[in-house]
Design a protein around this motif. Structure first.
Motif, PDB file in Angstrom:
ATOM      1  N   ARG A  38      24.464  -8.603 131.804  1.00  9.72           N
ATOM      2  CA  ARG A  38      24.749  -8.993 130.040  1.00  9.72           C
ATOM      3  C   ARG A  38      23.124  -8.899 129.256  1.00  9.72           C
ATOM      4  NH1 ARG A  38      27.512  -7.160 125.382  1.00  9.72           N
ATOM      5  NH2 ARG A  38      26.943  -8.855 124.037  1.00  9.72           N
ATOM      6  N   LEU A  39      22.310  -9.332 129.999  1.00 10.85           N
ATOM      7  CA  LEU A  39      20.831 -10.183 129.373  1.00 10.85           C
ATOM      8  C   LEU A  39      19.975  -8.851 129.399  1.00 10.85           C
ATOM      9  CD1 LEU A  39      19.217 -11.902 128.186  1.00 10.85           C
ATOM     10  CD2 LEU A  39      18.009 -12.957 131.038  1.00 10.85           C
ATOM     11  N   LYS A  40      20.116  -8.401 130.704  1.00 14.59           N
ATOM     12  CA  LYS A  40      18.762  -6.830 130.156  1.00 14.59           C
ATOM     13  C   LYS A  40      19.917  -5.583 129.585  1.00 14.59           C
ATOM     14  CE  LYS A  40      17.889  -6.919 134.506  1.00 14.59           C
ATOM     15  NZ  LYS A  40      17.157  -6.653 136.261  1.00 14.59           N
ATOM     16  N   LEU A  41      21.614  -5.526 129.129  1.00 17.15           N
ATOM     17  CA  LEU A  41      22.239  -4.855 128.199  1.00 17.15           C
ATOM     18  C   LEU A  41      21.368  -5.452 126.912  1.00 17.15           C
ATOM     19  CD1 LEU A  41      23.799  -2.656 128.165  1.00 17.15           C
ATOM     20  CD2 LEU A  41      25.419  -3.870 127.699  1.00 17.15           C
ATOM     21  N   LEU A  42      21.640  -6.311 126.900  1.00 16.68           N
ATOM     22  CA  LEU A  42      20.860  -7.578 124.775  1.00 16.68           C
ATOM     23  C   LEU A  42      19.545  -7.212 124.577  1.00 16.68           C
ATOM     24  CD1 LEU A  42      23.230 -10.255 125.134  1.00 16.68           C
ATOM     25  CD2 LEU A  42      23.859  -8.295 123.435  1.00 16.68           C
ATOM     26  N   GLU A  43      18.700  -7.363 125.528  1.00 22.48           N
ATOM     27  CA  GLU A  43      16.806  -6.652 125.380  1.00 22.48           C
ATOM     28  C   GLU A  43      16.763  -5.730 125.423  1.00 22.48           C
ATOM     29  OE1 GLU A  43      15.658 -10.914 128.073  1.00 22.48           O
ATOM     30  OE2 GLU A  43      16.172  -9.616 129.357  1.00 22.48           O
ATOM     31  N   ASN A  44      17.695  -4.825 125.887  1.00 22.04           N
ATOM     32  CA  ASN A  44      17.100  -3.094 124.828  1.00 22.04           C
ATOM     33  C   ASN A  44      17.842  -2.801 124.055  1.00 22.04           C
ATOM     34  OD1 ASN A  44      15.757  -2.829 127.794  1.00 22.04           O
ATOM     35  ND2 ASN A  44      17.705  -2.582 128.766  1.00 22.04           N
ATOM     36  N   GLN A  45      17.915  -3.685 123.225  1.00 15.91           N
ATOM     37  CA  GLN A  45      18.710  -3.174 122.309  1.00 15.91           C
ATOM     38  C   GLN A  45      17.325  -2.926 121.146  1.00 15.91           C
ATOM     39  OE1 GLN A  45      22.192  -5.170 121.332  1.00 15.91           O
ATOM     40  NE2 GLN A  45      23.552  -4.290 122.714  1.00 15.91           N
ATOM     41  N   LYS A  46      17.355  -2.488 120.345  1.00  9.53           N
ATOM     42  CA  LYS A  46      15.364  -2.233 119.053  1.00  9.53           C
ATOM     43  C   LYS A  46      16.501  -3.450 118.110  1.00  9.53           C
ATOM     44  CE  LYS A  46      14.553   2.049 119.550  1.00  9.53           C
ATOM     45  NZ  LYS A  46      14.368   3.593 119.328  1.00  9.53           N
ATOM     46  N   ALA A  47      17.817  -3.967 117.584  1.00 13.96           N
ATOM     47  CA  ALA A  47      17.700  -4.776 117.301  1.00 13.96           C
ATOM     48  C   ALA A  47      18.878  -5.750 117.557  1.00 13.96           C
ATOM     49  CB  ALA A  47      18.338  -4.482 115.032  1.00 13.96           C
ATOM     50  N   HIS A  48      18.791  -6.987 117.377  1.00 17.44           N
ATOM     51  CA  HIS A  48      20.145  -7.831 117.744  1.00 17.44           C
ATOM     52  C   HIS A  48      20.376  -8.744 116.209  1.00 17.44           C
ATOM     53  CE1 HIS A  48      16.936  -7.468 121.475  1.00 17.44           C
ATOM     54  NE2 HIS A  48      18.677  -7.547 121.947  1.00 17.44           N
ATOM     55  N   THR A  49      21.651  -8.844 116.514  1.00 18.44           N
ATOM     56  CA  THR A  49      22.485  -9.371 115.082  1.00 18.44           C
ATOM     57  C   THR A  49      21.855 -11.298 115.787  1.00 18.44           C
ATOM     58  OG1 THR A  49      24.183  -9.468 116.995  1.00 18.44           O
ATOM     59  CG2 THR A  49      24.109  -7.783 114.921  1.00 18.44           C
ATOM     60  N   ASN A  50      22.457 -11.985 114.684  1.00 18.84           N
ATOM     61  CA  ASN A  50      22.139 -13.394 115.412  1.00 18.84           C
ATOM     62  C   ASN A  50      22.772 -14.389 116.573  1.00 18.84           C
ATOM     63  OD1 ASN A  50      20.390 -14.318 112.981  1.00 18.84           O
ATOM     64  ND2 ASN A  50      21.573 -14.640 111.350  1.00 18.84           N
ATOM     65  N   GLU A  51      24.590 -13.138 116.030  1.00 21.34           N
ATOM     66  CA  GLU A  51      24.748 -13.938 117.097  1.00 21.34           C
ATOM     67  C   GLU A  51      24.240 -13.282 118.536  1.00 21.34           C
ATOM     68  OE1 GLU A  51      29.403 -12.115 116.531  1.00 21.34           O
ATOM     69  OE2 GLU A  51      29.983 -13.449 115.640  1.00 21.34           O
TER      70      GLU A  51
END
Length: 71
Positions: A38-51
């Motif tokens: 899950r961490l790798k998946l989130l880190e690979n996204q370009k823009a992150h929401t606050n959540e």
């Protein structure tokens, strides 16, 4: 086939969790493999929401607490 098993301390028995049991789905969040994925998946996204930023921080904290020599 993967079976998800939980230990019931009151009855001192192992029970098989089924999809209709609420603990069945939360089990994955307790495994380090899922957290790393899950961490790798989130880190690979370009823009992150606050959540998502909060989730990244929380996952990193859990992994650092659990595996201080690795993370």
């Amino acid at each position: 086939m993967i079976k998800i098993i939980d230990f019931n301390p009151e009855t001192r028995e192992f029970i098989e969790l089924t999809p209709d049991n609420e603990e069945y789905h939360s089990f994955w969040y307790e495994t380090s493999d899922y957290l790393i994925w899950r961490l790798k998946l989130l880190e690979n996204q370009k823009a992150h929401t606050n959540e998502e930023q909060n989730e990244i921080k929380e996952i990193e904290r859990i992994l650092k607490d659990t595996y201080p020599m690795t993370f």
